[in-house]
Motif scaffolding. Structure first.
Motif: not given
Length: 129
Positions: A98-118
Motif C-alpha cells: 500500500t502507498v500511504n500518501r502524506g504531505t511532501n512524502s509517502f510511505t510503503l506498507t508491505y503486508q503478508r499473511i505468513s507469521s514469520s517476519p520478512a
C-alpha cells in the motif's frame, strides 16, 4: 529538421505557453500538455512485524520517502508506481503493498499473511504529471 517560429499578438486571450506543430501541421505540444516527470526513485527495505495487526496481517512500513508537492488528495497530479514485485528471500506479494500518501512524502506498507517476519526490497518511482 528545420525550425520555423511564428509569433502572433493575441490580445483577446490570456493563454500563455508554447505550441509545437509537426511537419504535417498537427499540434504535438501545447500549454495543456502534461508530461510525467520522475521526481524520486529508489528501493527501500521493509520488514514485517512479529505479530498480526487488527486485520490479521503481518505488516511493515517504510520510513518517509520525500516527494515534494505530494498531498493526501492530489492523486491526479502525483503518483507512485512500484516495480514488478518485492525482492528478497520472502518476496511474495501475499496481500500486497500500500502507498500511504502524506504531505511532501509517502510511505510503503508491505503486508503478508505468513507469521514469520520478512524483509523485502521494494522499488518505487514517484511521478508528477
Amino acid at each position: 529538421g528545420d525550425w520555423t517560429i511564428t509569433t502572433a499578438a493575441n490580445t483577446t486571450s490570456s493563454t500563455y505557453g508554447v505550441r509545437i506543430y509537426n511537419n504535417s501541421n498537427n499540434l504535438t505540444l501545447d500549454e495543456n500538455t502534461r508530461v510525467g516527470n520522475i521526481m524520486c526513485s529508489g528501493s527501500v527495505n521493509v520488514t514485517t512485524n512479529t505479530g498480526p495487526d487488527s486485520s490479521g496481517y503481518y505488516t511493515g512500513t517504510s520510513g518517509a520517502i520525500t516527494l515534494t508537492g505530494m498531498t493526501t488528495s492530489n492523486t491526479g497530479e502525483y503518483d507512485v508506481w512500484l516495480a514488478n514485485s518485492p525482492s528478497g528471500p520472502y518476496a511474495t506479494l501475499d496481500e500486497g503493498i500500500t502507498v500511504n500518501r502524506g504531505t511532501n512524502s509517502f510511505t510503503l506498507t508491505y503486508q503478508r499473511i505468513s507469521s514469520s517476519p520478512a524483509t523485502v526490497a521494494i522499488t518505487y518511482m514517484g511521478f508528477r504529471y
